[in-house]
Design a protein around this motif. Structure first.
Motif, PDB file in Angstrom:
ATOM      1  N   TYR A  48      -0.341  -0.578   2.946  1.00 16.12           N
ATOM      2  CA  TYR A  48      -0.539   0.598   2.254  1.00 16.12           C
ATOM      3  C   TYR A  48      -0.733   1.977   3.104  1.00 16.12           C
ATOM      4  N   TYR A  50       1.118   4.125   4.724  1.00 12.25           N
ATOM      5  CA  TYR A  50       2.110   5.021   4.748  1.00 12.25           C
ATOM      6  C   TYR A  50       1.892   5.672   3.308  1.00 12.25           C
ATOM      7  N   LEU A  51       1.177   5.101   2.613  1.00 17.39           N
ATOM      8  CA  LEU A  51       0.701   5.706   1.267  1.00 17.39           C
ATOM      9  C   LEU A  51      -0.571   6.620   1.220  1.00 17.39           C
ATOM     10  N   ASN A  52      -1.134   6.578   2.571  1.00 14.54           N
ATOM     11  CA  ASN A  52      -2.225   7.460   2.737  1.00 14.54           C
ATOM     12  C   ASN A  52      -3.454   6.987   1.745  1.00 14.54           C
ATOM     13  N   PHE A  53      -3.518   5.589   1.224  1.00 15.79           N
ATOM     14  CA  PHE A  53      -4.578   5.152   0.438  1.00 15.79           C
ATOM     15  C   PHE A  53      -5.816   5.054   1.141  1.00 15.79           C
ATOM     16  N   SER A 111      10.610  -0.195  -8.446  1.00 13.59           N
ATOM     17  CA  SER A 111       9.869   0.143  -7.076  1.00 13.59           C
ATOM     18  C   SER A 111       9.742  -0.865  -6.456  1.00 13.59           C
ATOM     19  N   LEU A 115       2.640  -0.147  -7.104  1.00 13.83           N
ATOM     20  CA  LEU A 115       1.576   0.810  -7.061  1.00 13.83           C
ATOM     21  C   LEU A 115       0.473   0.646  -8.193  1.00 13.83           C
TER      22      LEU A 115
END
Length: 540
Positions: A48, A50-53, A111, A115
């Motif tokens: 996760y 790269y999703l900046n979670f 996807s 998500l």
């Protein structure tokens, strides 16, 4: 009166979806990942990054279980680094059913990663389908289909849908399986019972007794004694859920080098022990709300226990329900600690009770439906409170430290870059949202360390903060200064991605929002040459 079951199901889907959206947009500033209450304690799996979670909880807080099941949905076999971010990997991975459903939803939505919204949607869809199936069966046997809403709107269902927990989905899958069994739909039973067991392992108890019942009746049937192939076929058929469960347990035990049950600490106890202990604890603490929740728990479980025992004389297929109630009577200390948790455990019996009482006299029916009505009223009243438990984003609060490391800064040289905020403008207007989360990058250009924690006296922590100004007068702030902690100590020359919460003014009008840093009790950075960003905003 003709009741349109499809229409009710559709409106139920809209209702629970709206509840989740409202919760996220109003309380969690539009961040759907935060519905799972992820904690920095476990860190975020590499998948996760790269999703900046970012987690909502900091420090030693450990968050809610939903974060683990969401992480698992993107690593179904536990082959990546996800297990390093799960509290009890073998125990959590045995509940793979909801993560599988979430993966299917993500694939259908084209996807390559599950998500947060896919996971939430999968949960809602399973429960909605379970409600539809339950209403149809109620109607078939002469029960008002609207009584299914006692289950659909129960606290256990609403809180699990809101926070990404698998309990309601497991209950829905089990209800479909059990109703299919009552209707002699063997293949439907096998499919949904297998998924129910993989969503919550306790349902293997029901599958075991159903298997034993079917084998017993097959062997007892004189007409089939010579037809060995027919008997073998049905023995194999009804053993499928149990076999799937055992194979998955074996895989997890080998893969994680520990039995899932070995990580189930204080989940079960002797019957009634923890119920009695909980009663004493809640009484001594004068927690009357939780005591009423315990009253509902005990009432529903005892009614189910007694009525299922009596119902067995009429229909032996209710034997599994009796033994499920015995299992719930044996809940351990962990489950019995919070009323939201032990009420989740008996939610499925809210759906089963109308089936059990359908052939009883009016007095018994009246008693059962009074208890179910009290349960519904309690659920609707307490859901906002339970849902918002700990909703002040504690990950933003500055912690004190016993260390003397934090000291006064000599220089405030810094940079701030704001990347995005969380709330959708449409939802902000619709729900009158007065807060927002900002994601930003800060850089320490000084030679001092920015300590995220204060010293033991509560001083010298560096924080993110903001002020509001009248656009015509930037000399004096007129509001703001809600302070958000840094995620870590930031060393000289280091950059860090951070988040901060902003509460907007109550009074409508135009403002300048100034985002900056602060060292308490020394100075706001913008007053001593440090970084800040100004934004023109309008509060309507």
């Amino acid at each position: 009166m003709q009741i349109n079951i499809k229409l009710i199901t559709f409106f139920y889907f809209l209702l629970v979806s709206t509840l989740v959206v409202y919760y996220v947009e109003v309380y969690l500033c539009g961040n759907y990942f935060w519905t799972f209450w992820p904690a920095d304690f476990w860190k975020i799996p590499n998948l996760y990054k790269y999703l900046n979670f970012t987690p909502i909880l900091g420090g030693e807080q450990k968050g809610w279980d939903g974060q683990f099941y969401y992480y698992i949905s993107n690593d179904l076999l536990g082959l990546n680094d996800t297990y390093n971010h799960i509290d009890s990997p073998s125990y959590r991975w045995q509940r793979i059913g909801l993560p599988i459903a979430a993966k299917i939803v993500s694939i259908l939505m084209f996807s390559d990663i599950v998500l947060s919204i896919h996971f939430i949607l999968a949960n809602i869809l399973i429960v909605t389908f379970g409600l539809y199936f339950l209403m149809k069966y109620y109607k078939e046997i002469g029960i008002n289909p609207l009584f299914a809403l006692f289950w659909g709107l129960s606290l256990g269902v609403l809180i699990t849908l809101t926070n990404g927990l698998p309990d309601a989905a497991a209950d829905a899958l089990f209800l479909i399986a059990f109703i299919s069994y009552l209707r002699n739909k063997s293949y439907m039973y096998i499919l949904f019972m297998s998924f129910a067991i993989l969503t919550r392992e306790g349902y293997v108890v029901a599958a075991f007794f159903i298997f034993c019942l079917e084998v017993f009746y097959l062997l007892k049937n004189k007409n089939l004694k010579k037809d060995f192939s027919y008997i073998l076929k049905y023995v194999i058929l009804y053993s499928i859920p149990g076999v799937i469960f055992l194979l998955w347990q074996i895989y997890l035990t080998i893969h994680f080098n520990i039995l899932p049950s070995a990580q189930a600490n204080k989940i079960t106890d002797y019957p009634f022990v923890q119920i009695f202990n909980t009663l004493i604890r809640l009484y001594n603490s004068n927690d009357y709300i939780a005591l009423f929740g315990l009253f509902i728990f005990v009432s529903i479980i005892l009614l189910t226990l007694v009525l299922s025992f009596i119902k067995i004389k009429e229909n032996k297929k209710y034997i599994p329900i009796f033994f499920l109630t015995v299992l719930i009577l044996s809940l351990g200390e962990i489950v019995m600690y919070y009323y939201r948790d032990f009420l989740k455990a008996i939610t499925v019996f809210i759906a089963i009770l109308p089936l059990l009482v359908s052939t009883f006299n009016i007095k018994v029916k009246f008693l059962v439906y009074i208890v179910l009505l009290l349960s519904l009223i309690f659920s609707i009243k307490q859901y906002p409170e339970v849902r918002s438990y700990g909703f002040e984003p504690t990950g933003f609060k500055v912690e004190k430290s016993n260390s003397f490391k934090a000291k006064k800064l000599d220089s405030f040289e810094s940079q701030i870059e704001i990347f995005s905020s969380t709330s959708n403008q449409f939802y902000k207007s619709l729900f009158n949202i007065d807060r927002e989360i900002f994601y930003l990058k800060v850089k320490n250009n000084s030679n001092d360390i920015w300590f995220s924690k204060s010293n033991k006296d509560g001083n010298y922590a560096t924080m993110l903060t903001y002020h509001f100004f009248d656009p015509k007068d930037l000399s004096k702030p007129i509001g703001g200064d809600y302070r958000s902690k840094l995620s870590k100590d930031i060393y000289p020359g280091e950059e860090s991605m951070e988040k901060m919460i902003v509460y907007y003014p109550k009074k409508s009008g135009e403002y300048i929002l100034r985002v900056t840093l602060l060292q308490h009790p020394v100075a706001f950075f913008y007053n001593v040459g440090g970084a800040y960003k100004d934004y023109e905003i309008e509060v309507k």
